[in-house]
Design a protein around this motif. Structure first.
Motif, PDB file in Angstrom:
ATOM      1  N   LYS A   1       0.955  -1.136   0.054  1.00  8.58           N
ATOM      2  CA  LYS A   1       0.076  -0.067   0.073  1.00  8.58           C
ATOM      3  C   LYS A   1       0.758   1.051   0.132  1.00  8.58           C
ATOM      4  O   LYS A   1       1.491   1.731   0.979  1.00  8.58           O
ATOM      5  CB  LYS A   1      -1.015  -0.070   1.343  1.00  8.58           C
TER       6      LYS A   1
ATOM      7  N   GLN B   1       0.012  -5.197   5.795  1.00 11.83           N
ATOM      8  CA  GLN B   1      -1.001  -4.496   5.642  1.00 11.83           C
ATOM      9  C   GLN B   1      -1.513  -3.652   6.581  1.00 11.83           C
ATOM     10  O   GLN B   1      -2.301  -2.600   6.297  1.00 11.83           O
ATOM     11  CB  GLN B   1      -2.354  -5.368   4.952  1.00 11.83           C
TER      12      GLN B   1
ATOM     13  N   ASP C   1      -0.971  -0.290  -5.601  1.00  5.22           N
ATOM     14  CA  ASP C   1      -1.365   0.908  -4.946  1.00  5.22           C
ATOM     15  C   ASP C   1      -2.193   0.436  -3.495  1.00  5.22           C
ATOM     16  O   ASP C   1      -1.846   0.790  -2.468  1.00  5.22           O
ATOM     17  CB  ASP C   1      -2.482   1.721  -5.721  1.00  5.22           C
ATOM     18  N   ASP C   2      -2.996  -0.517  -3.660  1.00  5.08           N
ATOM     19  CA  ASP C   2      -3.523  -1.159  -2.428  1.00  5.08           C
ATOM     20  C   ASP C   2      -3.779  -2.566  -2.685  1.00  5.08           C
ATOM     21  O   ASP C   2      -4.980  -2.888  -3.097  1.00  5.08           O
ATOM     22  CB  ASP C   2      -4.609  -0.186  -2.054  1.00  5.08           C
TER      23      ASP C   2
ATOM     24  N   ASN D   1       4.207   1.351   1.423  1.00  5.68           N
ATOM     25  CA  ASN D   1       4.651   0.364   2.631  1.00  5.68           C
ATOM     26  C   ASN D   1       4.839  -1.069   1.611  1.00  5.68           C
ATOM     27  O   ASN D   1       3.953  -1.463   1.037  1.00  5.68           O
ATOM     28  CB  ASN D   1       3.079   0.106   3.271  1.00  5.68           C
TER      29      ASN D   1
ATOM     30  N   SER E   1      -5.406  -6.031  -1.852  1.00  7.37           N
ATOM     31  CA  SER E   1      -6.442  -6.755  -1.430  1.00  7.37           C
ATOM     32  C   SER E   1      -5.908  -7.891  -0.368  1.00  7.37           C
ATOM     33  O   SER E   1      -4.980  -8.488  -0.799  1.00  7.37           O
ATOM     34  CB  SER E   1      -7.710  -6.895  -2.052  1.00  7.37           C
TER      35      SER E   1
ATOM     36  N   ASN F   1       2.823   3.285   7.204  1.00  9.69           N
ATOM     37  CA  ASN F   1       4.088   3.132   6.078  1.00  9.69           C
ATOM     38  C   ASN F   1       5.326   3.108   6.836  1.00  9.69           C
ATOM     39  O   ASN F   1       5.533   3.727   7.885  1.00  9.69           O
ATOM     40  CB  ASN F   1       4.013   4.416   5.276  1.00  9.69           C
TER      41      ASN F   1
END
Length: 263
Positions: A11, A258, A233-234, A14, A236, A262
């Motif tokens: 993310k 997750q 980007d993110d 991160n 799941s 960061n």
């Protein structure tokens, strides 16, 4: 002894740093560790006087095995019992351990090389730089925390006079061991990914013309990992579980990345 490391963004800034599960190696290492005080004393006394570092490692492994057995006993305790409640407190405390610490602890001193797998869209130099950063930062942070934990051990041992299990002492003892392992893992990882280490993608032509052993660092861009990560980007939770299945990772350790801020 070689290890496979996975590095990929979860993310934003991160990133996840994790080692693939190697059950055969962990089983062989645990079988070589002494299980009783008599075996420990025999191994320590029979070694040469110069093998001080090896004896320290042997004692640390012995204490770690004892703690793992005690933890397994708490885990098997009947629901609602006092031991089960202590196990619940332990799980709550363990959930606060940073995933980067778990990653660094998984790097043993016996490693002779690592294979770093990363999404093909990432630059190999950037991945290597991030690995160096987490190793350098870990060597500083865990060294300070290790000394801090050692100083707290005599304080928490005073709770032994109470008619209850000395949870604070055993927690600090575990943290001391954990920071020690993370410190040694940081130093080993930094050695393997340092600029002096020859990498496979930078020295491929030299390796073809020589009969030397495998390089300490191999960078592998993975199209499959790129597909599973997506845009990065993110990522799941569902996709993270798929990555764990494909690359044989510990799901709980990956999901910790997750949840944290960061890095």
């Amino acid at each position: 002894m070689r290890a496979r490391l996975l590095v990929f963004p979860i993310k934003g800034r991160n990133w996840c740093f994790i080692r693939s599960i190697d059950r055969s190696t962990s089983e062989s290492q645990s079988s070589q560790s002494p299980t009783t005080f008599k075996q420990l004393w025999k191994n320590v006394s029979s070694s040469s006087p110069k093998a001080t570092a090896a004896n320290v490692e042997l004692c640390v492994d012995f204490v770690a095995n004892k703690m793992n057995k005690a933890w397994s006993g708490l885990e098997k305790a009947p629901p609602g019992s006092f031991k089960n409640k202590i196990h619940g407190v332990g799980l709550s405390l363990l959930s606060r351990v940073k995933p980067s610490e778990i990653f660094l602890k998984s790097i043993p001193k016996q490693l002779t090389g690592v294979e770093v797998v990363f999404p093909s869209s990432l630059n190999a130099r950037l991945v290597r730089r991030r690995l160096r950063h987490i190793a350098m930062r870990g060597s500083i942070v865990h060294k300070n925390y290790f000394y801090g934990s050692v100083t707290l051990l005599p304080v928490t041992s005073a709770f032994a006079v109470l008619p209850l299990p000395n949870v604070p002492f055993f927690w600090i003892l575990f943290r001391t061991y954990s920071h020690w392992r993370a410190l040694k893992g940081s130093e080993k990882l930094l050695q393997l990914v340092s600029d002096s280490a020859k990498t496979h993608h930078e020295n491929e032509s030299e390796e073809k013309s020589s009969d030397s052993s495998d390089p300490p660092l191999v960078m592998e861009a993975s199209e499959e990992l790129e597909r599973l990560v997506g845009d990065g980007d993110d990522v799941s939770k569902c996709r993270l579980k798929d990555i764990c299945k494909v690359f044989d990772l510990e799901t709980s350790d990956v999901l910790k990345y997750q949840q944290q801020k960061n890095y």
